[in-house]
Design an enzyme around this catalytic site. Structure first.
Site, PDB file in Angstrom:
ATOM      1  N   ASP A 310       0.632  -1.138  -0.053  1.00 32.63           N
ATOM      2  CA  ASP A 310      -0.130   0.080   0.070  1.00 32.63           C
ATOM      3  C   ASP A 310       0.753   1.141  -0.063  1.00 32.63           C
ATOM      4  O   ASP A 310       2.230   1.081   0.053  1.00 32.63           O
ATOM      5  CB  ASP A 310      -1.025  -0.158   1.158  1.00 32.63           C
ATOM      6  CG  ASP A 310      -2.171   0.847   0.926  1.00 32.63           C
ATOM      7  OD1 ASP A 310      -3.281   0.657   1.456  1.00 32.63           O
ATOM      8  OD2 ASP A 310      -2.116   1.835   0.153  1.00 32.63           O
ATOM      9  N   GLU A 505     -10.989   6.470   4.341  1.00 34.10           N
ATOM     10  CA  GLU A 505      -9.952   5.759   5.392  1.00 34.10           C
ATOM     11  C   GLU A 505     -10.086   6.430   6.740  1.00 34.10           C
ATOM     12  O   GLU A 505     -11.367   6.396   6.857  1.00 34.10           O
ATOM     13  CB  GLU A 505      -8.666   6.188   4.823  1.00 34.10           C
ATOM     14  CG  GLU A 505      -8.360   5.563   3.537  1.00 34.10           C
ATOM     15  CD  GLU A 505      -6.813   5.551   2.830  1.00 34.10           C
ATOM     16  OE1 GLU A 505      -6.652   5.727   1.874  1.00 34.10           O
ATOM     17  OE2 GLU A 505      -5.951   5.202   3.657  1.00 34.10           O
TER      18      GLU A 505
HETATM   19  C1  GLC Z   1      -4.590   4.282  -0.091  1.00 36.45           C
HETATM   20  C2  GLC Z   1      -5.213   3.039   0.255  1.00 36.45           C
HETATM   21  C3  GLC Z   1      -5.149   2.056  -0.951  1.00 36.45           C
HETATM   22  C4  GLC Z   1      -5.271   2.555  -2.334  1.00 36.45           C
HETATM   23  C5  GLC Z   1      -3.808   3.469  -2.274  1.00 36.45           C
HETATM   24  C6  GLC Z   1      -3.379   4.106  -3.260  1.00 36.45           C
HETATM   25  O1  GLC Z   1      -3.821   4.658   1.440  1.00 36.45           O
HETATM   26  O2  GLC Z   1      -5.185   2.304   1.363  1.00 36.45           O
HETATM   27  O3  GLC Z   1      -6.653   1.488  -0.754  1.00 36.45           O
HETATM   28  O4  GLC Z   1      -5.408   1.715  -3.174  1.00 36.45           O
HETATM   29  O5  GLC Z   1      -3.514   4.301  -1.013  1.00 36.45           O
HETATM   30  O6  GLC Z   1      -4.159   5.268  -3.460  1.00 36.45           O
END
Ligand code: GLC
Length: 616
Positions: A310, A505
């Site tokens: 991530d 989030e």
């Molecule tokens: C974010 C999320 C993830 C996403 C990634 C790219 O923090 O946790 O779901 O795909 O970053 O944006």
């Protein structure tokens, strides 16, 4: 683009495996390390993509061109792809984006209801069609990788990412997750997928415990982390980042029974990528979990696609970056979403291989997996997606499917005296609430920007647009944003649309899920001006509304419907029946949250998973 078939499972071909062997044999260590590196679009110049052999690029939430149009999106992506093709071996980069409910960063793209709403439809065929449309709108902009579906099983709806989960029922999550994977990765007769899907966030991201937080301040300072403009105290008061990215304290039996099955199902459906969770389990950050990433996911389950970190996910492993890089790659990560300082990552990874802290075999395995998925989406032959699809972005055909999804996602929870459906020939009608007339509120987080925004953020129809287009021309509609109507107004029916402002989030973590005072006021105001009050809730999760329920003659959960708000009116006025069923339980009080507390609580929840009044 040749016709694609969502039911056709992509199969590995020996010829492609041979091509990968040949490529690997030619690649230098620098070229291999470059492939493992994923950089966000505004942190790299085109010439650096070739200079450092970059293998992955992405737009984070809101990583958009300005102006934000499909054409400019396509230019932003292809401008970075062209230099990748000029490298010695011409290995294309793969571009990813959070197309989690349509190609939702792009202004003008169709934005579908979020996963929690799709769970309420229980319609796998619909979800698979949504995946196919999303893939087309991605390919129009040369994006070959959608960071979707989230196959989380959210056990505590205080979690800000609950709406990204299809359900609290593991089997329903598996069914909907497979459908979206099949739609996104629909395979053409030529044997290539539309775009790569990404099952996320592995593993048990929805099982974290309240208070086991990754507090924003404790995290590695991420300059790109947009704050919601709240003070530290306000964040604390709301409970932001109190559960997201926290610790899952369940045992392995529950981990395997409740949270692993959607990945098993997605792998059987041919999912090509898996994204690792920020959360922790078994005393380790998931990004450091060799047992779950390699022994379970890759060996026991036989996953042969790529595992991606991530955003800055490896940075949370250890304060020492070298340790974080060594630990994450050796645990089984194949591509690292750096996403900023790619030079530091590349030099650190090269050093670790040269020191022998990471084996050449591990590097080769990671690069093999990366090349494998690039061949699967025909990236070597078609590195620029399909420009002919630009005309289809946000098309009426695509929007009609989103409108169908809105209709099928609505859950009717109360309908006293058959208040619904409404007559189209009412002489007058009250409509109250900002949420009735705001595209940004309808879409929620991950819409145009990372957190989403209130306002006319993109094209589409609001609930009020739909009501206006449905009632007879003789119906007078009194609309009040705050629900305050003058004393002389009294109608047979009023509609109060309650809403929660967009979030994504950890910004959506909340101590208390009771309706806010201003939302309660929005219910009380029109109550005095109508005989029957229909309440529509626009929110990413069930909210505590037990006390207010008696004031409502009807209650409809509309979730986060996306750009096609007119789908709500289709059902309110009887053109289509109510068919939606709750994919999450609806707590009577905060005492019944999380799921474990509900299971031992002496009272039943207000509504159960599967509840929903169907109308003919
Ligand atoms: C974010 C999320 C993830 C996403 C990634 C790219 O923090 O946790 O779901 O795909 O970053 O944006």
């Amino acid at each position: 683009m040749s016709p694609s078939n969502p039911k056709k499972t992509y199969t590995r071909s020996p010829a492609i495996e041979k091509q990968i062997d040949d490529l690997l044999a030619k690649m230098t260590l620098e070229e291999k390390v470059g492939q493992i590196t994923m950089v966000e679009t505004y942190s790299i110049e085109p010439e650096q993509v070739s200079e450092y052999f970059i293998g992955g690029l992405l737009s984070g939430g809101g990583g958009n061109p300005d102006p934000n149009t499909p054409e400019n999106w396509r230019k932003m992506v292809t401008d970075l792809q062209k230099p990748a093709l000029t490298t010695r071996l011409g290995i294309p980069a793969i571009y990813g984006s959070d197309a989690v409910h349509g190609h939702n960063n792009v202004k003008g793209a169709v934005i579908f209801p979020h996963n929690i709403a799709l769970g309420a439809t229980r319609d796998a065929d619909l979800v698979q069609r949504i995946g196919q449309i999303t893939a087309k709108e991605c390919l129009a902009t040369s994006v070959h990788w959608a960071f979707a579906p989230a196959v989380s099983v959210p056990m505590d709806v205080r979690w800000g990412r609950s709406y990204e989960g299809f359900s609290q029922d593991t089997d329903l999550v598996s069914e909907m997750g497979v459908a979206l994977v099949q739609g996104l990765q629909a395979t053409s007769d030529a044997g290539h997928m539309n775009v790569l899907a990404c099952a996320k966030h592995y593993l048990a991201d929805g099982a974290t415990e309240w208070g086991s937080k990754r507090a924003l301040a404790e995290a590695v300072p991420d300059t790109n982390t947009a704050t919601a403009g709240l003070s530290e105290q306000a964040e604390e008061d709301l409970g932001q980042w109190q559960i997201d990215q926290g610790i899952s304290k369940i045992d392995e039996a529950e981990l395997r029974a409740k949270h692993l099955p959607p990945y098993i199902a997605a792998i059987e459906a041919g999912v090509q990528t898996v994204m690792v969770s920020y959360s922790s389990w078994g005393g380790l950050k998931m990004h450091a979990q060799r047992y779950l990433l390699t022994d379970v996911l890759k060996q026991e389950l036989g996953f042969d696609g790529l595992v991606v970190s991530d955003w800055m996910g490896i940075d949370q492993i250890d304060p020492d970056f070298y340790t974080s890089v060594v630990t994450s790659i050796n645990a089984g990560l194949d591509m690292i979403m750096v996403p900023y300082d790619f030079r530091r990552f590349i030099s650190t990874l090269l050093e670790a291989v040269q020191n022998g802290d990471i084996s050449q075999e591990r590097i080769d395995d990671a690069v093999r997996r990366i090349l494998r998925v690039k061949f699967a989406v025909n990236l070597f032959e078609q590195p620029f997606g399909d420009e002919s699809l630009v005309a289809q972005v946000g098309s009426s055909v695509h929007r009609a499917v989103a409108r169908e999804a809105v209709r099928k996602s609505l859950v009717l929870l109360k309908n006293d005296a058959d208040s619904l459906p409404l007559s189209k020939d009412l002489p007058a009608l009250l409509v109250a609430g900002q949420g009735a007339n705001d595209i940004g509120i309808q879409c929620g987080g991950w819409s145009i920007t990372w957190q989403g925004e209130v306002g006319a953020t993109t094209t589409g129809t609001t609930l009020l647009d739909g009501i206006r287009d449905t009632v007879s021309k003789n119906t007078t509609i009194h609309y009040a944003l705050d629900g305050a109507f003058t004393a002389d107004i009294h109608t047979e029916v009023g509609i109060a649309v309650l809403h929660v402002p967009p979030y994504a989030e950890g910004f959506g973590d909340r101590y208390d899920l009771a309706l806010s005072n201003d939302q309660i006021q929005l219910l009380d105001n029109p109550r005095k001006h109508c005989n029957k009050l229909v309440v529509i809730l626009i929110a990413g999760r069930p909210l505590i509304s037990t006390e207010q329920l008696p004031k409502m003659d009807a209650l409809v959960m509309a979730w986060l419907p996306g750009t096609e708000g007119n789908g709500v009116a289709d059902v309110l006025f009887g053109d289509y029946p109510f068919t939606g069923k709750l994919p999450f339980y609806w707590a009577r009080s905060m005492e019944q949250i999380p799921y474990a507390a509900m299971q031992t609580h002496p009272e039943k929840p207000l509504f159960e998973i599967g509840d929903g009044i169907t109308s003919s």
